[in-house]
Scaffold this motif. Sequence first.
Motif, short mmCIF file in Angstrom:
data_model
loop_
_atom_site.label_atom_id
_atom_site.label_comp_id
_atom_site.label_asym_id
_atom_site.label_seq_id
_atom_site.Cartn_x
_atom_site.Cartn_y
_atom_site.Cartn_z
N GLN A 1 -7.30 6.25 5.13
CA GLN A 1 -7.12 4.99 4.38
C GLN A 1 -8.10 5.00 3.22
O GLN A 1 -9.30 4.92 3.41
CB GLN A 1 -7.38 3.81 5.33
N ARG B 1 -5.02 0.31 -2.59
CA ARG B 1 -5.29 0.98 -1.32
C ARG B 1 -4.11 1.87 -0.97
O ARG B 1 -2.97 1.48 -1.17
CB ARG B 1 -5.50 -0.04 -0.20
N TYR C 1 -17.87 -6.02 -5.69
CA TYR C 1 -16.55 -5.97 -5.06
C TYR C 1 -16.55 -6.85 -3.83
O TYR C 1 -17.24 -6.58 -2.86
CB TYR C 1 -16.16 -4.54 -4.68
N ALA D 1 -12.67 5.77 -4.52
CA ALA D 1 -14.09 6.02 -4.29
C ALA D 1 -14.50 5.84 -2.83
O ALA D 1 -15.54 6.32 -2.42
CB ALA D 1 -14.91 5.09 -5.16
N ILE D 2 -13.69 5.13 -2.07
CA ILE D 2 -14.10 4.82 -0.70
C ILE D 2 -13.04 5.29 0.28
O ILE D 2 -11.84 5.06 0.07
CB ILE D 2 -14.36 3.31 -0.53
N LEU D 3 -13.49 5.97 1.31
CA LEU D 3 -12.63 6.26 2.45
C LEU D 3 -12.89 5.15 3.47
O LEU D 3 -13.89 5.16 4.14
CB LEU D 3 -12.95 7.63 3.04
N SER D 4 -11.99 4.17 3.50
CA SER D 4 -12.24 3.01 4.37
C SER D 4 -12.18 3.40 5.83
O SER D 4 -12.96 2.91 6.65
CB SER D 4 -11.19 1.93 4.16
N GLU D 5 -11.25 4.25 6.16
CA GLU D 5 -11.02 4.51 7.58
C GLU D 5 -10.21 5.78 7.70
O GLU D 5 -9.44 6.11 6.80
CB GLU D 5 -10.25 3.32 8.17
N ARG E 1 -11.06 -1.33 11.77
CA ARG E 1 -12.02 -0.78 10.82
C ARG E 1 -13.20 -1.73 10.78
O ARG E 1 -13.16 -2.79 10.14
CB ARG E 1 -11.36 -0.67 9.45
N MET F 1 -20.84 3.87 -1.69
CA MET F 1 -19.39 4.08 -1.67
C MET F 1 -19.02 5.25 -0.78
O MET F 1 -18.06 5.20 -0.03
CB MET F 1 -18.89 4.31 -3.10
N GLN G 1 0.84 -1.20 0.00
CA GLN G 1 0.00 0.00 0.00
C GLN G 1 0.87 1.24 0.00
O GLN G 1 1.90 1.28 0.67
CB GLN G 1 -0.91 -0.01 1.24
N VAL H 1 -8.18 -1.74 -7.80
CA VAL H 1 -7.93 -2.55 -6.61
C VAL H 1 -6.63 -2.09 -5.94
O VAL H 1 -5.65 -2.82 -5.83
CB VAL H 1 -7.88 -4.05 -6.94
N HIS I 1 -9.44 3.76 -0.71
CA HIS I 1 -9.61 2.50 -1.42
C HIS I 1 -10.07 2.77 -2.84
O HIS I 1 -11.07 3.45 -3.05
CB HIS I 1 -10.63 1.64 -0.67
N ASN I 2 -9.34 2.26 -3.79
CA ASN I 2 -9.68 2.39 -5.20
C ASN I 2 -10.26 1.07 -5.68
O ASN I 2 -9.56 0.06 -5.75
CB ASN I 2 -8.42 2.74 -5.98
N LEU I 3 -11.56 1.05 -5.98
CA LEU I 3 -12.21 -0.20 -6.37
C LEU I 3 -11.81 -0.62 -7.78
O LEU I 3 -11.73 -1.80 -8.08
CB LEU I 3 -13.72 -0.06 -6.31
N ARG J 1 -2.65 5.15 1.82
CA ARG J 1 -2.85 5.85 3.09
C ARG J 1 -2.25 7.24 2.95
O ARG J 1 -1.09 7.38 2.56
CB ARG J 1 -2.20 5.07 4.21
#
Lengths: 263, 409
Positions: free
Chosen positions: A105, A114, B244, A83-87, B371, B228, A59, A112, A107-109, A116
């Motif tokens: 953190q 990730r 996904y 697209a996603i802010l995991s944490e 998480r 998302m 990562q 794929v 995340h790019n779907l 930070r």
Amino acid sequence: MRKYTPKDNVQGKAYYTDRYHVVPSVPTFDVATDEVFSKHLAAIEAVVEVKSAKIMLGQMIVEINHEDNFKAIETLKNECDYAILSEMSAVDYLAKDGNFEVFYQLHNLKDVKRMRLVMRIEQGLAVESVVPLYKSANFAEREMFDMFGIVSNNHPFMKRILMPDDWEGYPLLKTYPLHGDEFASWYEVDKIFGKDAREAIGPEIRDQAQIDRYDTKRFSRVGYEVPFGADISEGETETPIEYSKTLLVDYTKKSGKQLDKRK
Amino acid sequence: MQQPNKLSPFFENLNFERDDNTMVINFGPQHPSAHGQLRLVLELDGEQVVKAYPDIGYLHRGIEKMAENMTYNEFLPTTDRLDYIASTSNNYAYALAVEKLLGIEAPRRAQVIRTMLLELNRVISHLFFIATHALDVGAMSVFLYAFREREFAMDLMEDYCGARLTHSSVRIGGVPLDIPSGWMAQIRKFCDNVDYELEHTYNALLEENRIWKMRLEDVGVISPEDAMSWGCSGPMLRGSGIAYDIRKEEPYELYSELDFDIPIADTNDSYGRYRLYMEEMKQSTRMIRQLILMYDETEPQLMAHAPQYISAPKEEIMTQNYALMQHFVLVTQGMRPPKGEVYVPTESPKGELGFYIKSEGEPYAYRLKCRAPSFFHTGLLQEILVGTYIADVVTIIGSTNIVFGEVDR
């Protein structure tokens, strides 16, 4: 002389470390080794100043100035498909260099990937909220505020989330002891009965094994049972135990009750 | 003026009587449909929700704080208490994060066992979801049937590790125990049983059930963009039409070798999510069947060989001096991973469960962030509940499948 215990980090510490112990590091790689990440890094570098960038355990970790967080994350979201802010949360480095490390953190779907985004921020400063970009930051930033006291500017509802609203202190700081501070130990008493009641109620008993010999409200001795709340400072009389005959099971018999039928 | 910080209760609805006709109600924290300690403050206009505010923290135990004060192996049983419906998935996510940090890999047999336990836990968790969700919506019998099957699955877990809910059945570097004799036959029987029941009981009871469809269809609609943006993962993300799955996209353990499909639902509603859960259970049993065959081809080693971090097997500790010394140091001082940070995502039954671990080379993690998928799914509630009717609130909470052990941590 009493042993010195540092006050700025009261968390668990190794009780023994070898004099010659050298701490190894997880290997890091240059961002140029990964095609996709280097593209993303170039996109961030175009808008903000990047302090350092590396790849650790697959990562990318990019460090930026804390003023640039919104701009950098906006770029990552809109141009690099994160697209996603995991944490997001913080790490307390106050004892070391007086800073918090805030990380996002992402995340790019599509690819794929990730990454930070990290930034150092001094205590007392606020970060810019990324709720307009990622709604998941709503809860995450509140949690960061709750646990570290780092405020997010322009957050729609900057309030404690896990701890009670009237809590004092920030539990995940390294200066905060595991079992809570002075405020925490009197929290319920102060809230329900008022501060004046502290003396009458007394401190909470943390020792789970503690037994009060003369407290007949919470404890009793087998064979010396007395009425609830009776005064036994003068000693108590013995009450013979009467076992119920029907409840006793003779396990020595072969044909006795089989407890586990499943086997 | 009321004093809410004394024991006297605080009546929010005094405002309702005075100002306008919206009513504020507390849904929970003690509500059977709240799936734990969720206090949902709902502002109602008639029966319609105008504003929803999820108030969490009633189960906050400071697990991340505890992680900073425990050695890595000590902390592992604590992870059971996150998502207590499927404990092994938490144990595994944590163990995997530490293993990544240490740079070790579990031996093949341990991987087979772990993957099998993960899928078994997924079935347990999904059965629990179907049961409680149906119960919330009003289908009592599904609850009884699904709990029967879940009981069999928990018996299997008990036969493997001795615990039914808090398993701790995965260790850093492998698994502590081999599969007991006869277990494989039992789990095969269990898979057949679940498949049969899925088709003939749950499906028959729910799939075309008119009430069930009326209660679930077009309820709790989450658009892909919202999913998302709110950080949804797992079935919540796939229920919004985004294919996904971390098991497929970023495979860990043996998932790259297994043959399974990722179901998605593009209706974005609760009914689509329900069907997703049903399909995922079938995929899980399919994977378990493949893993049973893989097990026989493995060597009996269960824990990774990394003497610096992981104790040797018991017979070596009892016979060899150096192994005993290593074991003593690891038990008394704890392992010291290298300096670095790691974030490892795994696909738990609820969604993306990831552990961020920051290590400074000490036996205690400098910072551990869990998480939890449910945490973000709870955040979502404040948006999707607005505009729905009070009767649908229960359906939506049920279909997000949140567990408060991991929301509050």
